[in-house]
Design an enzyme around this catalytic site. Structure first.
Site, short mmCIF file in Angstrom:
data_model
loop_
_atom_site.label_atom_id
_atom_site.label_comp_id
_atom_site.label_asym_id
_atom_site.label_seq_id
_atom_site.Cartn_x
_atom_site.Cartn_y
_atom_site.Cartn_z
N THR A 118 64.76 110.25 67.84
CA THR A 118 63.49 110.09 67.96
C THR A 118 62.74 111.68 68.03
OG1 THR A 118 61.50 109.30 69.65
CG2 THR A 118 63.91 110.08 70.52
N TYR A 142 63.56 109.14 77.95
CA TYR A 142 63.83 108.32 76.84
C TYR A 142 64.34 109.54 75.72
CZ TYR A 142 63.29 106.29 72.25
OH TYR A 142 63.50 105.98 70.88
#
Ligand code: UDP
Length: 328
Positions: A118, A142
């Protein structure tokens, strides 16, 4: 016999679209999923292997049964806001789950691994265009958990024959252009589906998180990429590995950023309806702007994003939102 690919998270939003793209490219996708957030109805292009990445034996069993030539790893918790409130859950599920999968992959003698990473691994870098060589300083759990998995892959690739392609996604949006698959999270937290629920009257309004960021209109800027373009890159990444080209990281974005308000304006145009909004506070963990330097995937993989305009992404998401197929 068709070559099989194990697709963790194959019942989820991106994983299910990847299964379709793999099937179209002549592979048999085996969706490995615990159905915690995915949908059995989204597994349409190959078998479902029910299992859990925190249960190593279930991974070993799926690999032994299906003997895939490669693993594509999508399964993960992926909500920035939740990761700030419950970091332990993110480190445990994402990192421990990936470590189990990587160890099982190596033990099964599989040397090709495609990983969903990501842009959140880059953190907040003052609006600079992020390229694959930009140093990664995640600002939320995350992004931190995904960065850790990239590190694990690097260490394993040094110790074992494990070639891998890492894709760092920017903001994935849209739905299958043929209407067979779409985005359906429970609960939904992502901008475009939430916005369309507000347009459809399924929720009273969209809350815009923050109005005082240092951007052109005070709202966060993101680089949105169509899910069908994104999964096309995964097929190219798989072929890259099968051609023996080795380990590489690629950003997947378009290089163009849009603010939350610009996305809302585009939705107004596409749906020809009002978007009810409420102005809210900033969401903890949000970077001001995340925009991809996306030349590498285009030049080296031959990736051609075809549907990644706001109009097309919101249009496909809107078609799906009016007729979502999975059982609630
Ligand atoms: N956002 C928003 N309201 C919402 C959900 C998201 O204003 O209800 C904003 C969020 O702050 C971010 C952008 O929309 O700037 C995209 O958020 P999303 O959760 O879709 O993806 P993320 O960037 O967290 O991966």
């Amino acid at each position: 016999m068709m070559d099989r690919v194990l697709v963790t998270g194959g019942a989820g939003y991106i994983g299910s679209h990847a299964c379709k793209a793999l099937a179209r490219a002549g592979f048999l996708p085996v969706a490995f999923d615990n159905l915690s957030t995915g949908w059995a109805e989204a597994v349409k292009y190959g078998p479902l292997a029910r299992g859990d990445l925190l249960d190593r034996a279930s991974i070993d069993a799926a690999l032994a049964e299906h003997r895939p030539i490669a693993v594509m790893h999508f399964a993960a918790l992926s909500l920035v806001g939740e990761s700030m409130k419950d970091p332990g859950k993110y480190w445990r599920v994402n990192v421990e789950g990936a470590l189990n999968l990587i160890e099982a992959t190596v033990a099964a003698g599989i040397g090709n691994f495609v990983f969903s990473s990501t842009c959140a691994t880059y953190g907040d870098q003052d609006g600079v265009v992020l390229t694959e060589t930009t140093p990664q300083y995640p600002i939320n759990a995350y992004g931190g958990s995904k960065k850790a998995i990239e590190n694990i892959l690097g260490d394993f690739a040094a110790a074992y024959p494990l070639n891998h392609v890492i894709f760092r996604y920017f903001n994935v949006a849209g739905a299958d252009p043929e209407g067979q698959l779409g985005e359906q999270h429970q609960p939904e937290t992502h901008l475009i589906p939430l916005m369309l629920e507000a347009v459809a009257g399924k929720r009273p309004a969209l809350t815009v998180f923050g109005s005082d960021y240092a951007t052109r209109d005070g709202t966060c800027v993101r680089d949105y990429v169509h899910v069908s373009d994104l999964v096309d890159a995964h097929v190219l990444g798989l072929k890259w590995l099968l051609d023996g080209k080795g380990t590489r990281a690629f950003n997947l974005g378009t290089g163009r950023g849009f603010s939350v308000r610009e996305v809302i304006d585009a939705a107004r145009t596409v749906t020809n309806r009002e978007v009810p909004i409420i102005q809210g506070e900033r969401r903890p963990g949000d970077a001001v702007a995340l925009v991809s330097g996306s030349a590498r995937a285009v030049e080296e993989l031959g990736w051609e994003p075809k549907r990644s305009t706001l109009r097309q992404m919101i249009g496909d998401a809107w078609t799906w939102a009016q007729q979502p197929e999975y059982r609630e």
